[in-house]
Motif scaffolding. Structure first.
Motif, PDB file in Angstrom:
ATOM      1  N   UNK A 131       0.826  -1.190   0.000  1.00 25.44           N
ATOM      2  CA  UNK A 131       0.000   0.000   0.000  1.00 25.44           C
ATOM      3  C   UNK A 131       0.866   1.248   0.000  1.00 25.44           C
ATOM      4  N   UNK A 132       0.378   2.233  -0.722  1.00 21.78           N
ATOM      5  CA  UNK A 132       1.126   3.476  -0.893  1.00 21.78           C
ATOM      6  C   UNK A 132       1.659   4.029   0.430  1.00 21.78           C
ATOM      7  N   UNK A 133       0.806   4.047   1.449  1.00 20.72           N
ATOM      8  CA  UNK A 133       1.203   4.735   2.676  1.00 20.72           C
ATOM      9  C   UNK A 133       2.317   3.999   3.413  1.00 20.72           C
ATOM     10  N   UNK A 134       2.529   2.720   3.109  1.00 18.04           N
ATOM     11  CA  UNK A 134       3.582   2.001   3.833  1.00 18.04           C
ATOM     12  C   UNK A 134       4.820   1.753   2.977  1.00 18.04           C
ATOM     13  N   UNK A 135       4.797   2.210   1.721  1.00 16.21           N
ATOM     14  CA  UNK A 135       5.977   2.021   0.871  1.00 16.21           C
ATOM     15  C   UNK A 135       7.176   2.793   1.390  1.00 16.21           C
ATOM     16  N   UNK A 136       6.923   3.996   1.893  1.00 19.82           N
ATOM     17  CA  UNK A 136       8.022   4.835   2.360  1.00 19.82           C
ATOM     18  C   UNK A 136       8.817   4.153   3.464  1.00 19.82           C
ATOM     19  N   UNK A 137       8.085   3.493   4.355  1.00 25.18           N
ATOM     20  CA  UNK A 137       8.757   2.770   5.435  1.00 25.18           C
ATOM     21  C   UNK A 137       9.764   1.775   4.880  1.00 25.18           C
TER      22      UNK A 137
END
Ligand SMILES: Nc1ncnc2c1ncn2[C@@H]1O[C@H](COP(=O)(O)OP(=O)(O)OP(=O)(O)O)[C@@H](O)[C@H]1O
Ligand code: SF4
Ligand code: SF4
Ligand SMILES: [Mg+2]
Lengths: 375, 353
Positions: free
Chosen positions: B202-208
């Motif tokens: 999911x987009x919101x957890x890619x950065x992590x």
């Protein structure tokens, strides 16, 4: 051939639900609720969804996986299958020719069949879902065209199919091909041409370009925009890719846990996102050219709708939650055309107004992260 | 907000020898069609790539351009048809299509699919203990427990005790992908190859995940290859970018220069086609202005176009492009492009291969 699209003027009363005065609108969705009814507790995948779609507009719907985007799309087009059940709300469609408004939720299957293709059509992520694998492309187009216009001869229908394929950059002789003989990108374009074959007023697209490469994606969308300029159809475009919607859509609805949590113009959502989730989502896309900053995404994971969080569904991940967010469900409140469902923005929400960290002049995706909002 | 780049690109100091290098590597697959006709898929052609300690190279390109094949070559899962892969200067030898186990101890590949790559029947603990035992001979429950805890903490799955006893299906996609990375780290590799490691998340957890990969590079000095079709995420994480088209590397160099000022027409098309939130909400018609005639398809790798493989789609194609493969032109500052527009002497007839 196709009627030229006459652009409508901006109506001051856009958003009204009055059936008689909806001349600038194609669709009024009000309180739409869809549940998956299985053995366990029902899963509410669309909860109280309300929005207006204007004629010729591109409305983007963005959200993460499981946020209910596909559920919304199948509900809008009435293609939903059990265990999905529409348990509330209405979807009122206003035909362009001034005919009577129709509530799609209560319409008979026969009335719905009459609307399909000619008024309302759908494009799905996998073109194979829309195309019949054992029929030549031309035959599939001819079928759709001839349900719309009984007087059309078979030859004329095939000729029209070739024309339609050409509008999406597929040479007309490909009408004789079977879907599997085309590349993925071509199939996707063919299914878009098919959706537009009968001049619909509304085209609903669920991740139509997620399976193709960015170069092809841009080319396909350029065709869709070009056709929209001449045909004037409205689009509901669903994707998880907010960065694409910011470039493509007129307005964007952000979905979280089955609800619309924010709805505004693309510019409003980029420059001044009001919902903490929208801001987090915007800041999850690294820029391609602007200076790089460290981005953090959104901590935690999207909720499991079988066990939705109490109160505001975003509260377990929200950096700005405050007393009451875990018990009180915020309503979607509209101010100046920009809607948001967050207690920070409710008139009676927090006693002290919260400064909006993103409203500074230099707000960019990176400068706008809030720090220590959860206090 | 503090404006630190994810990891300041290491200054291009005295070039340390690469940890892993591919030199002119080619991979052809023999295939047989449904009617029995034999043909050859030219999946990777003449690929040359260096991976250095503490640096990230991003390999970008559209699907089917050969990115995964190259990753599998580098990981020792395929034998090159020609060319050489060298680990710390030593050419990799294969016996009966297999590399030695010690190779996998140094070079680990993580796949796109966080669902397929863990053993679903075993708890996280078991999935992590296996490589510890196999590659490092770690024995004894206390020691294994300690190492598993350490690994989970390194990928920020804390409290570790809580995750160690879960089954893969009890984890979210992002958590599972972190376990996959932890398992790769258990081996203590020198090189980590990530084949679209975040595209299913999911987009919101890619950065992590990107930030985690960044830490592995800066803190542990891993050499990383980050394969993606998302140039913006490549720019966020990497130092250098290499662009692939139809099985060939067409351009490479420091990320900022390649992305801000592409020299190969394909790179330019790729960058211009990529959504950029920073330019969002601008004139839509200008952002989507391709015409229907411009709809090009990536070519078949069975019968690739002669000359430059991009020529059927290239707005700058010249006569020479249709017959002769362009040589690799060095453009200075570590940049290069394989395009006739940059060949110093366009009358060169000798191929660069
Ligand atoms: N057939 C089904 N039976 C039961 N629950 C379902 C069914 N289909 C979807 N759901 C549930 O409904 C919720 C919303 O799903 P939906 O497919 O609409 O999300 P989405 O936003 O389209 O996600 P994605 O980005 O992954 O496509 C999820 O919790 C999902 O598990
Ligand atoms: S209502 Fe509360 S928890 Fe929900 S988004 Fe707003 S501040 Fe955060
Ligand atoms: S070599 Fe010729 S065809 Fe190939 S990219 Fe350069 S100009 Fe275009
Ligand atoms: Mg979906």
């Amino acid at each position: 051939m196709v009627t030229q699209f006459v652009p409508d003027t901006d109506r001051p009363d856009a958003g009204t639900t009055s059936a008689r005065r909806a001349d600038g609108d194609v669709l009024h969705v009000t309180g739409l609720t869809v549940e998956y009814v299985t053995d366990g507790d029902p899963v509410r995948a669309c909860a109280d969804v309300t929005f207006t779609l204007r004629r010729g507009e591109i409305l983007g719907v963005a959200g993460e996986s499981g946020s209910g985007k596909s559920t919304l799309i199948t509900a809008l087009t009435r293609l939903q299958r059990p265990p999905a059940v529409t348990t509330g709300g209405s979807i009122v469609f206003y035909p362009r020719d001034g005919g009577p408004a129709i509530d799609l939720v209560t319409a008979t299957p026969k009335a719905l069949r009459a609307l399909r293709w000619t008024s309302l059509s759908i494009v799905l992520q996998s073109a194979m879902d829309a195309l019949n694998p054992v029929m030549r492309l031309g035959a599939q187009f001819a079928d759709a065209l001839r349900t719309h216009d009984r007087t059309l001869t078979k030859d004329a229908a095939w000729a029209r199919a070739a024309e339609l394929l050409a509008t999406v950059g597929i040479s007309g002789d490909r009408a004789r091909s079977y879907p599997h003989e085309l590349s993925g990108g071509m199939r996707q374009r063919a299914s878009i041409a098919l959706a537009l074959a009968c001049g619909p007023e509304l085209v609903v697209m669920d991740e139509p370009t997620t399976a193709v490469d960015v170069v092809m994606q841009r080319q396909i969308l350029a065709q869709v925009l070009r056709l929209r300029r001449t045909l004037g159809f409205a689009v509901v475009f669903v994707t998880h890719d907010l960065s694409l919607l910011l470039e493509l859509a007129d307005r964007i609805a952000i979905m979280y846990a089955g609800r619309i949590v924010e709805l505004g113009t693309a510019r409003e959502l980029y420059d001044d996102p009001r919902h903490p989730y929208t801001r987090g989502l915007r800041d999850s896309f690294p820029p391609l050219h602007a200076p790089l900053t460290r981005l953090t995404g959104i901590p935690g994971t999207p909720p499991d709708l079988r066990r939705p969080p109490s109160g505001c569904p975003f509260h377990p991940r929200c950096p700005q939650r405050f007393a009451g967010c875990d018990t009180d469900l915020p309503e979607l409140v509209t101010k100046g055309g920009h809607s948001v469902a967050c207690r920070l923005h409710e008139p009676t929400g927090r006693p002290d107004p919260v400064p909006d960290p993103a409203s500074g002049p230099a707000s960019g995706p990176a400068s706008a992260r809030t720090e220590g909002g959860a206090s | 907000m503090t404006a630190t780049t994810p990891a300041p690109s290491a200054p291009v100091a005295a070039p340390e020898p690469p940890v892993l290098a591919a030199v002119d590597v080619t991979k052809h697959f023999a295939v047989r069609s449904a009617v029995g006709a034999r043909s050859v898929v030219r999946a990777v052609e003449g690929a040359t790539l260096d991976l250095h300690r503490g640096r990230v190279v991003a390999l970008v390109g559209e699907s089917g351009s050969g990115k995964t094949t190259l990753a599998r070559l580098l990981a020792g899962f395929y034998t090159p048809t020609s060319g050489e892969i060298a680990l710390e200067g030593v050419p990799v030898r294969q016996r009966r299509g297999r590399v030695e186990r010690s190779y996998h101890k140094d070079v680990q590949l993580i796949f796109q699919d966080p669902f397929g790559s863990l053993n679903p029947l075993h708890r996280v603990r078991h999935n992590l203990e296996r490589p510890l035992k196999l590659h490092h001979g770690v024995r004894g429950k206390a020691e294994l427990d300690r190492r598993v805890r350490e690994l989970l903490e390194r990928v920020a799955l804390t409290p570790a005790e809580q995750y160690a006893d879960k089954f893969p299906h009890e984890l979210s996609g992002g958590q599972r992908q972190r376990v996959v990375i932890a398992r790769a780290l258990a081996v203590e590799p020198k090189v980590l190859l990530g084949d679209e490691p975040i595209s299913m998340l999911d987009v919101s957890i890619r950065l992590e995940m990107l930030n985690l990969l960044d830490r592995l590079r800066t803190e542990d000095g891993l050499a990383l290859l980050y394969i993606t079709h998302d140039i913006a995420s490549a720019r966020y994480l990497c130092d250098d970018v290499v662009v692939m088209y139809a099985g060939e590397m067409v351009e490479g160099g420091p990320k900022e220069q390649v992305i801000a000022d592409p020299q190969h027409p394909y790179t330019r098309l790729l960058v211009e086609s990529s959504p950029d939130p920073g330019r969002g909400a601008r004139d839509r018609d200008a952002l989507f202005d391709a015409d229907a005639d411009g709809l090009g398809e990536p070519p078949s790798l069975i019968d690739p176009p002669p000359g430059c493989r991009f020529h059927p789609r290239c707005p700058f194609a010249m006569d020479v492009c249709r017959t002769q493969a362009p040589p690799r032109a060095d453009l200075g500052d570590g940049r290069w492009a394989r395009c006739w527009l940059h060949a110093a002497d366009r009358t060169i007839t000798q191929e660069n291969e």
